[in-house]
Design a protein around this motif. Structure first.
Motif, PDB file in Angstrom:
ATOM      1  N   ASP A  88       0.834  -1.208   0.000  1.00  0.00           N
ATOM      2  CA  ASP A  88       0.000   0.000   0.000  1.00  0.00           C
ATOM      3  C   ASP A  88       0.866   1.254   0.000  1.00  0.00           C
ATOM      4  OD1 ASP A  88      -2.292  -1.516  -0.055  1.00  0.00           O
ATOM      5  OD2 ASP A  88      -2.668  -1.370   2.122  1.00  0.00           O
ATOM      6  N   ASN A 142       2.367   1.665  -3.432  1.00  0.00           N
ATOM      7  CA  ASN A 142       1.334   2.134  -4.369  1.00  0.00           C
ATOM      8  C   ASN A 142       1.116   3.635  -4.214  1.00  0.00           C
ATOM      9  OD1 ASN A 142       0.805  -0.202  -5.768  1.00  0.00           O
ATOM     10  ND2 ASN A 142      -0.827  -0.871  -4.377  1.00  0.00           N
ATOM     11  N   ARG A 143       1.039   4.088  -2.964  1.00  0.00           N
ATOM     12  CA  ARG A 143       0.857   5.540  -2.738  1.00  0.00           C
ATOM     13  C   ARG A 143       2.045   6.321  -3.297  1.00  0.00           C
ATOM     14  NH1 ARG A 143      -1.151   3.535   2.208  1.00  0.00           N
ATOM     15  NH2 ARG A 143       0.863   3.870   3.222  1.00  0.00           N
ATOM     16  N   HIS A 144       3.243   5.777  -3.102  1.00  0.00           N
ATOM     17  CA  HIS A 144       4.448   6.452  -3.602  1.00  0.00           C
ATOM     18  C   HIS A 144       4.451   6.483  -5.125  1.00  0.00           C
ATOM     19  CE1 HIS A 144       8.505   7.992  -3.463  1.00  0.00           C
ATOM     20  NE2 HIS A 144       8.904   7.016  -4.297  1.00  0.00           N
ATOM     21  N   VAL A 145       4.081   5.353  -5.756  1.00  0.00           N
ATOM     22  CA  VAL A 145       4.027   5.294  -7.227  1.00  0.00           C
ATOM     23  C   VAL A 145       2.981   6.267  -7.747  1.00  0.00           C
ATOM     24  CG1 VAL A 145       3.394   3.806  -9.179  1.00  0.00           C
ATOM     25  CG2 VAL A 145       4.964   2.974  -7.429  1.00  0.00           C
ATOM     26  N   GLN A 146       1.854   6.339  -7.084  1.00  0.00           N
ATOM     27  CA  GLN A 146       0.822   7.267  -7.525  1.00  0.00           C
ATOM     28  C   GLN A 146       1.282   8.709  -7.385  1.00  0.00           C
ATOM     29  OE1 GLN A 146      -2.679   6.213  -5.331  1.00  0.00           O
ATOM     30  NE2 GLN A 146      -3.167   4.458  -6.654  1.00  0.00           N
ATOM     31  N   SER A 147       1.998   9.001  -6.312  1.00  0.00           N
ATOM     32  CA  SER A 147       2.495  10.371  -6.160  1.00  0.00           C
ATOM     33  C   SER A 147       3.541  10.674  -7.226  1.00  0.00           C
ATOM     34  CB  SER A 147       3.072  10.583  -4.766  1.00  0.00           C
ATOM     35  OG  SER A 147       4.269   9.850  -4.610  1.00  0.00           O
ATOM     36  N   GLY A 162       3.525   9.254 -10.174  1.00  0.00           N
ATOM     37  CA  GLY A 162       2.775   9.286 -11.437  1.00  0.00           C
ATOM     38  C   GLY A 162       2.167  10.652 -11.683  1.00  0.00           C
ATOM     39  N   SER A 163       1.775  11.351 -10.674  1.00  0.00           N
ATOM     40  CA  SER A 163       1.198  12.684 -10.865  1.00  0.00           C
ATOM     41  C   SER A 163       2.285  13.695 -11.214  1.00  0.00           C
ATOM     42  CB  SER A 163       0.442  13.126  -9.615  1.00  0.00           C
ATOM     43  OG  SER A 163       1.356  13.246  -8.537  1.00  0.00           O
ATOM     44  N   LYS A 164       3.537  13.468 -10.817  1.00  0.00           N
ATOM     45  CA  LYS A 164       4.655  14.353 -11.160  1.00  0.00           C
ATOM     46  C   LYS A 164       5.271  13.960 -12.497  1.00  0.00           C
ATOM     47  CE  LYS A 164       5.947  15.026  -6.348  1.00  0.00           C
ATOM     48  NZ  LYS A 164       6.990  14.807  -5.342  1.00  0.00           N
TER      49      LYS A 164
END
Length: 177
Positions: free
Chosen positions: A131, A134-139, A141-143
């Motif tokens: 989890d 995933n949060r790190h990858v999503q953050s 992904g937004s950058k």
């Protein structure tokens, strides 16, 4: 009352005349009085006996009610004692069952750990790490769109071709040679 009869001086046998004498009349009267007194006593006993019987029945009923009440009280006390003992025993049994269950779970967990099977805690820790990743990858992904646009604007350099590595010799290749 009964009159006393004096004995005659002679020991002769009574005759029919002797039975008709005043002595025999007194005996008859006395016997009649005794009979009547017995009947009177019987009648009185019968009257009072009925009353006494009824009072004894009432007293017996009273005693029966009291003994039934005492017996019911004792039975309820015994029932409450038995139910409290049963509750105590069941709680002790439940406690022992919980201990047995914990011992069994610990032994199974140790056996699984020796075999390399992850425990529930290990799986939960991995889930938490996944989890977090995933949060790190999503953050990231937004950058990412801003960085990719910057890369496209910069001139692309050609990468040098990679050299091929020499094949390794294995145990099989040495036996065949």
């Amino acid at each position: 009352m009964v009159k006393k009869i004096q004995k005659a001086g002679s020991a002769a046998k009574p005759t029919a005349a002797a039975f008709n004498s005043p002595l025999s009349g007194a005996i008859k009267d006395s016997a009649q009085q005794i009979w009547l007194a017995g009947l009177g006593a019987f009648s009185k006993a019968q009257e009072e006996g009925g009353k006494a019987f009824e009072s004894l029945v009432k007293e017996g009923m009273s005693i029966q009610r009291k003994t039934q009440a005492v017996a019911e009280e004792r039975i309820s006390e015994a029932t409450s004692r038995v139910s409290s003992m049963a509750t105590d025993i069941s709680s002790k049994a439940a406690g022992q069952w919980d201990k047995l269950e914990n011992i069994f779970e610990d032994r199974v967990a140790k056996a699984l750990n020796k075999l390399g099977v992850p425990s529930a805690r290990d799986v939960e820790a991995l889930i938490e790490r996944i989890d977090a990743l995933n949060r790190h990858v999503q953050s990231l992904g937004s950058k990412a769109p801003a960085k990719t646009a910057a890369r496209k604007a910069a001139p692309a350099k050609k990468a040098a071709p990679a050299k091929k590595a020499a094949p390794r010799k294995t145990a099989r290749s040495t036996k065949a040679a």
